[in-house]
Enzyme design. Sequence first.
Site, PDB file in Angstrom:
ATOM      1  N   HIS A  18       1.104  -1.244  -0.321  1.00  0.00           N
ATOM      2  CA  HIS A  18       0.213   0.191  -0.091  1.00  0.00           C
ATOM      3  C   HIS A  18       0.830   1.359  -0.064  1.00  0.00           C
ATOM      4  O   HIS A  18       0.520   2.814   0.840  1.00  0.00           O
ATOM      5  CB  HIS A  18      -0.667   0.294   1.283  1.00  0.00           C
ATOM      6  N   HIS A  45      -1.503   4.500   9.628  1.00  0.00           N
ATOM      7  CA  HIS A  45      -0.129   5.231   9.952  1.00  0.00           C
ATOM      8  C   HIS A  45       0.173   6.381  10.876  1.00  0.00           C
ATOM      9  O   HIS A  45       0.673   7.735  10.196  1.00  0.00           O
ATOM     10  CB  HIS A  45       0.851   5.610   8.835  1.00  0.00           C
ATOM     11  N   HIS A  72      10.817  -4.051   3.409  1.00  0.00           N
ATOM     12  CA  HIS A  72      10.549  -2.210   3.496  1.00  0.00           C
ATOM     13  C   HIS A  72      10.690  -1.630   4.887  1.00  0.00           C
ATOM     14  O   HIS A  72      10.552  -2.157   5.859  1.00  0.00           O
ATOM     15  CB  HIS A  72       9.728  -1.130   2.439  1.00  0.00           C
ATOM     16  N   GLU A  87       4.672  -5.241   8.556  1.00  0.00           N
ATOM     17  CA  GLU A  87       2.736  -5.172   7.694  1.00  0.00           C
ATOM     18  C   GLU A  87       2.277  -6.474   7.750  1.00  0.00           C
ATOM     19  O   GLU A  87       1.662  -6.802   6.838  1.00  0.00           O
ATOM     20  CB  GLU A  87       3.075  -4.182   6.229  1.00  0.00           C
TER      21      GLU A  87
HETATM   22  C1  DHB Z   1       5.981   3.597   2.343  1.00  0.00           C
HETATM   23  C2  DHB Z   1       4.924   4.025   3.625  1.00  0.00           C
HETATM   24  C3  DHB Z   1       3.759   2.932   3.465  1.00  0.00           C
HETATM   25  O1  DHB Z   1       3.378   2.609   4.846  1.00  0.00           O
HETATM   26  C4  DHB Z   1       4.199   1.377   3.305  1.00  0.00           C
HETATM   27  O2  DHB Z   1       3.353   0.520   3.542  1.00  0.00           O
HETATM   28  C5  DHB Z   1       5.045   1.652   2.205  1.00  0.00           C
HETATM   29  C6  DHB Z   1       6.233   2.989   1.888  1.00  0.00           C
HETATM   30  C7  DHB Z   1       6.614   5.250   1.805  1.00  0.00           C
HETATM   31  O3  DHB Z   1       5.659   5.704   2.860  1.00  0.00           O
HETATM   32  O4  DHB Z   1       7.752   5.405   1.306  1.00  0.00           O
HETATM   33 FE    FE Z   2       2.554   1.350   5.846  1.00  0.00          FE
END
Ligand code: DHB
Ligand code: FE
Length: 283
Positions: free
Chosen positions: A12, A59, A194, A241
């Site tokens: 997402h 978030h 990530h 996540e």
């Molecule tokens: C980013 C934010 C998110 O919530 C995520 O799941 C992946 C990337 C971002 O800010 O790049």
């Molecule tokens: Fe996220």
Amino acid sequence: MAEIIWGLATSHVPSIGAAMDNNRTSDPYWPPLFDGYEPARKWMAENTPDVAIVVYNDHANAIDLDVVPTFAIGTADLYPVADEGWGPRPVPTVLGAPELSEHLVKELIDDGFDITVCREFKVDHGLTVSMSVYCPDPGTAWPCLVIPLIVNVIQYPQPTAARCHAFGKALDEAIRSFPEGLKVAVFGTGGMSHQLAGARAGLINEPFDRMFLQAIEVDPVSLTELTLEDYVREAGSEGIELTMWLVMRGALDEQVTRIHEAYHVPASNTAAALALFDNRISI
Ligand code: DHB
Ligand code: FE
């Protein structure tokens, strides 16, 4: 009886939504990602659910970090789109399914999952980008009603992978006991590997992601045996996540049919993926 017809796992990442909102999907950076979505989008457009239950994390946009529910379900008629700093995304207001929401809350609490009830909140990119991955051109309304299901994956202590999977199983039972014959889709969102900040920012672990994509279909229980420390070490601090994919997978049958899968690096500084599963028995 309501039933789950399909499950979608999807990243997402906010920039995926921004690329769509700003008509940048043809810029050289984006076709490798969006081309991978096409077969899944076509199939989902031919299999529209009545309700989508979107498992995501807020978030710190709607939910203040002073109050962090472990699992929460929205019971509102509608959910406005959150302003995350650049104005709300130009996507339709999300319309809820309050009767099904109330039913799920009651059934899940009776089953031992002590859900937080959220009667009013705005939905952030965790939900809206996932909806845009499903339906890129909704026009004035999304193709289905939506129930936001929020999981705390951002503030310690988060629910374990095993708990998320068990929660998905209970969710399936609760959906099945709803008397109306609704077709339901379940989205598990977030991931893949990530890490947005700190010394390991930009971490991508493709071997782990590929293992996860395979196991989420054929052996999700193996993923429940990983600790949250395993997730953070292997997939990064935000890669945790991925436990939300296990809520979706727990809600589906043991045997599912994989319709499509896509994996791409990078989207911002993340690994992005999509996996779509038909939950109806194929003969
Ligand atoms: C980013 C934010 C998110 O919530 C995520 O799941 C992946 C990337 C971002 O800010 O790049
Ligand atoms: Fe996220």
